[in-house]
Write a protein that holds these residues in place. Structure first.
Motif, PDB file in Angstrom:
ATOM      1  N   LEU A   1       0.914  -1.023   0.113  1.00 60.29           N
ATOM      2  CA  LEU A   1       0.033   0.071  -0.117  1.00 60.29           C
ATOM      3  C   LEU A   1       0.626   1.005   0.027  1.00 60.29           C
ATOM      4  N   LYS A   2       0.681   2.149  -0.997  1.00 60.41           N
ATOM      5  CA  LYS A   2       1.476   3.463  -1.162  1.00 60.41           C
ATOM      6  C   LYS A   2       0.529   4.529  -0.531  1.00 60.41           C
ATOM      7  N   VAL A   3       1.067   5.189   0.722  1.00 64.21           N
ATOM      8  CA  VAL A   3       0.202   6.001   1.042  1.00 64.21           C
ATOM      9  C   VAL A   3       0.531   7.558   0.353  1.00 64.21           C
ATOM     10  N   ASP A   4      -0.451   8.288  -0.150  1.00 65.62           N
ATOM     11  CA  ASP A   4      -0.350   9.261  -1.068  1.00 65.62           C
ATOM     12  C   ASP A   4       0.436  10.492  -0.280  1.00 65.62           C
ATOM     13  N   ARG A   5       0.989  11.209  -1.069  1.00 73.45           N
ATOM     14  CA  ARG A   5       2.020  12.224  -0.635  1.00 73.45           C
ATOM     15  C   ARG A   5       1.243  13.336  -0.206  1.00 73.45           C
ATOM     16  N   THR A   6      -0.063  13.588  -0.350  1.00 71.73           N
ATOM     17  CA  THR A   6      -0.949  14.488   0.183  1.00 71.73           C
ATOM     18  C   THR A   6      -1.065  14.576   1.551  1.00 71.73           C
ATOM     19  N   PHE A   7      -0.932  13.113   2.006  1.00 68.84           N
ATOM     20  CA  PHE A   7      -1.039  13.006   3.565  1.00 68.84           C
ATOM     21  C   PHE A   7       0.170  13.144   4.417  1.00 68.84           C
ATOM     22  N   VAL A   8       1.411  13.284   3.406  1.00 68.96           N
ATOM     23  CA  VAL A   8       2.886  13.275   4.311  1.00 68.96           C
ATOM     24  C   VAL A   8       3.220  14.826   4.360  1.00 68.96           C
ATOM     25  N   SER A   9       2.745  15.446   3.203  1.00 65.33           N
ATOM     26  CA  SER A   9       3.399  16.642   3.032  1.00 65.33           C
ATOM     27  C   SER A   9       3.537  17.675   4.306  1.00 65.33           C
ATOM     28  N   GLU A  10       2.250  17.556   5.007  1.00 63.25           N
ATOM     29  CA  GLU A  10       2.267  18.510   6.245  1.00 63.25           C
ATOM     30  C   GLU A  10       2.466  17.864   7.379  1.00 63.25           C
TER      31      GLU A  10
ATOM     32  N   ALA B   1      -2.908  -0.895   7.120  1.00 68.04           N
ATOM     33  CA  ALA B   1      -2.248  -1.721   6.203  1.00 68.04           C
ATOM     34  C   ALA B   1      -1.578  -2.971   6.851  1.00 68.04           C
ATOM     35  N   ARG B   2      -0.898  -2.575   8.184  1.00 61.65           N
ATOM     36  CA  ARG B   2       0.021  -3.586   8.632  1.00 61.65           C
ATOM     37  C   ARG B   2      -0.956  -4.905   9.115  1.00 61.65           C
ATOM     38  N   SER B   3      -2.329  -4.224   9.475  1.00 58.60           N
ATOM     39  CA  SER B   3      -3.362  -5.483  10.031  1.00 58.60           C
ATOM     40  C   SER B   3      -3.634  -6.214   8.898  1.00 58.60           C
TER      41      SER B   3
ATOM     42  N   GLN C   1       5.930   2.897  12.061  1.00 59.75           N
ATOM     43  CA  GLN C   1       6.209   1.711  11.469  1.00 59.75           C
ATOM     44  C   GLN C   1       5.951   1.591   9.844  1.00 59.75           C
ATOM     45  N   CYS C   2       6.241   2.552   9.292  1.00 58.57           N
ATOM     46  CA  CYS C   2       6.130   2.403   7.973  1.00 58.57           C
ATOM     47  C   CYS C   2       7.498   1.682   7.301  1.00 58.57           C
ATOM     48  N   ASP C   3       7.389   0.923   6.347  1.00 56.97           N
ATOM     49  CA  ASP C   3       8.303   0.210   5.761  1.00 56.97           C
ATOM     50  C   ASP C   3       9.518   0.768   4.865  1.00 56.97           C
ATOM     51  N   GLU C   4       8.709   1.530   3.970  1.00 59.33           N
ATOM     52  CA  GLU C   4       9.553   2.068   3.061  1.00 59.33           C
ATOM     53  C   GLU C   4       9.325   3.505   2.724  1.00 59.33           C
ATOM     54  N   PHE C   5      10.150   4.302   2.056  1.00 63.00           N
ATOM     55  CA  PHE C   5      10.064   5.446   1.770  1.00 63.00           C
ATOM     56  C   PHE C   5      10.698   5.867   0.499  1.00 63.00           C
ATOM     57  N   GLN C   6       9.726   6.980  -0.247  1.00 61.49           N
ATOM     58  CA  GLN C   6      10.206   7.262  -1.542  1.00 61.49           C
ATOM     59  C   GLN C   6       9.925   8.737  -1.415  1.00 61.49           C
TER      60      GLN C   6
END
Ligand code: C2E
Ligand code: MG
Ligand code: MG
Ligand code: MG
Length: 281
Positions: free
Chosen positions: A200-209, A227-229, A252-257
């Motif tokens: 699952l890739k969390v959209d960047r609009t949730f990350v930006s702030e 996602a983990r569950s 506990q996010c697994d990966e970053f981009q």
């Protein structure tokens, strides 16, 4: 001259509409020639392990370099390709080019490297998709589990019966499946659970702030926990600051981009990043 004047009169009549129409016509004419003229290339953006900051894979991103129009954003030209029906041909080129590059990196000894490729909703609806993916894997000789396909929420929720059937075919081939831009579309959690997804890739609009915005803190925490569950691997997109990375690692996010680590770059520049063997943190 007369032609010029005529054009100016129309421009006065409705300037902005004409500009949009002209741009669109130019894009259509030029897109028809783009594959043949080898104007498409793939750029690659690293995906890194959230803990070690080492490169674990990349996302292939399509670029169109036009001699006079310049470099165009896929956000602008992909919808045009979809409407023209050209996305099938261009999408096939993307898959072929991505698999060839993946084979090269695997042959260089990066044996666990995963490459992800975006599929548009129009490609996903094409009944020939699974066959086409199987063919390209056989031709290029890659191991299917190192190839991942990214599908948007909108694409997979459009027709859930067809989605189940297509995803089952793709899992049979052995590729990995990711839901892209998660949180921006409408997803039924019930269906999400029933689809054979890996990532699952969390959209960047949730990350930006992050981490300042408290509702985004709650939302990203909830998305990661959910996602983990569901035993999904979680990737956060659009990481631009150290603070965002720290917050998401703690959740506990697994990966970053994201641009913090690298912008999407051409295969040559990516090669340098990969072969330096350094962590990007
Ligand atoms: P996407 O699949 O969600 O790809 C991630 C987009 O976020 C990329 O934009 C990437 O450059 C951008 N990005 C990555 N990190 C950051 C960051 O830290 N900050 C910001 N502001 N942006 C970041 P790009 O390359 O312009 O692609 C846009 C969209 O076009 C993609 O979104 C995808 O939906 C579509 N696309 C790109 N290549 C392909 C392709 O080969 N096939 C299809 N069907 N769609 C594609
Ligand atoms: Mg993507
Ligand atoms: Mg995305
Ligand atoms: Mg996106």
């Amino acid at each position: 001259n007369a032609k010029r004047q005529g054009r100016n009169i129309v421009r006065c009549y409705d300037d902005s509409m004409l500009e949009v129409t002209e741009r669109r016509m130019t894009l259509e004419v030029e897109l028809r020639k783009a594959l043949l003229n080898k104007q498409f290339i793939l750029h690659y953006q690293p995906r890194i392990n959230a803990k070690t900051k080492c490169i674990v894979g990349a996302e292939a991103l399509l670029r169109w370099e036009h001699p006079t129009l310049g470099s165009l954003s896929p956000v602008e030209f992909i919808p045009v390709l979809e409407e023209m029906g050209l996305i099938h041909e261009v999408g096939a080129w993307v898959m072929e080019a991505a698999c060839q590059q993946l084979k090269i990196w695997h042959n260089c000894g990066f044996s666990d490297f995963v490459l992800s490729v975006n599929l548009s909703a129009v490609q996903f609806r094409d009944i020939r998709l699974a066959q086409e993916i199987g063919d390209v894997i056989n031709r290029t000789g890659i191991t299917p589990k190192y190839l991942e396909f990214e599908l948007t929420e909108t694409a997979i929720m459009e027709d859930v019966a067809q989605t189940q059937a297509t995803l089952a075919l793709l899992k049979e081939i052995g590729v990995q499946l990711a839901v892209d831009d998660f949180g921006t579309g409408y997803s039924s959690l019930g269906y999400l659970r029933s689809f054979p997804l890996d990532t699952l890739k969390v959209d960047r609009t949730f990350v930006s702030e992050l981490p300042g915005n408290s509702s985004d803190r709650s939302l990203t925490s909830a998305i990661i926990a959910m996602a983990r569950s569901l035993s999904l691997h979680v990737v956060a997109e659009g990481i631009e600051t150290q603070e965002q990375a720290e917050f998401l690692l703690e959740k506990q996010c697994d990966e970053f981009q994201g641009f913090l680590y690298s912008k999407p770059v051409d295969s040559k520049a990516f090669d340098v990043l990969l072969k330096s063997g350094k962590s990007l943190g």
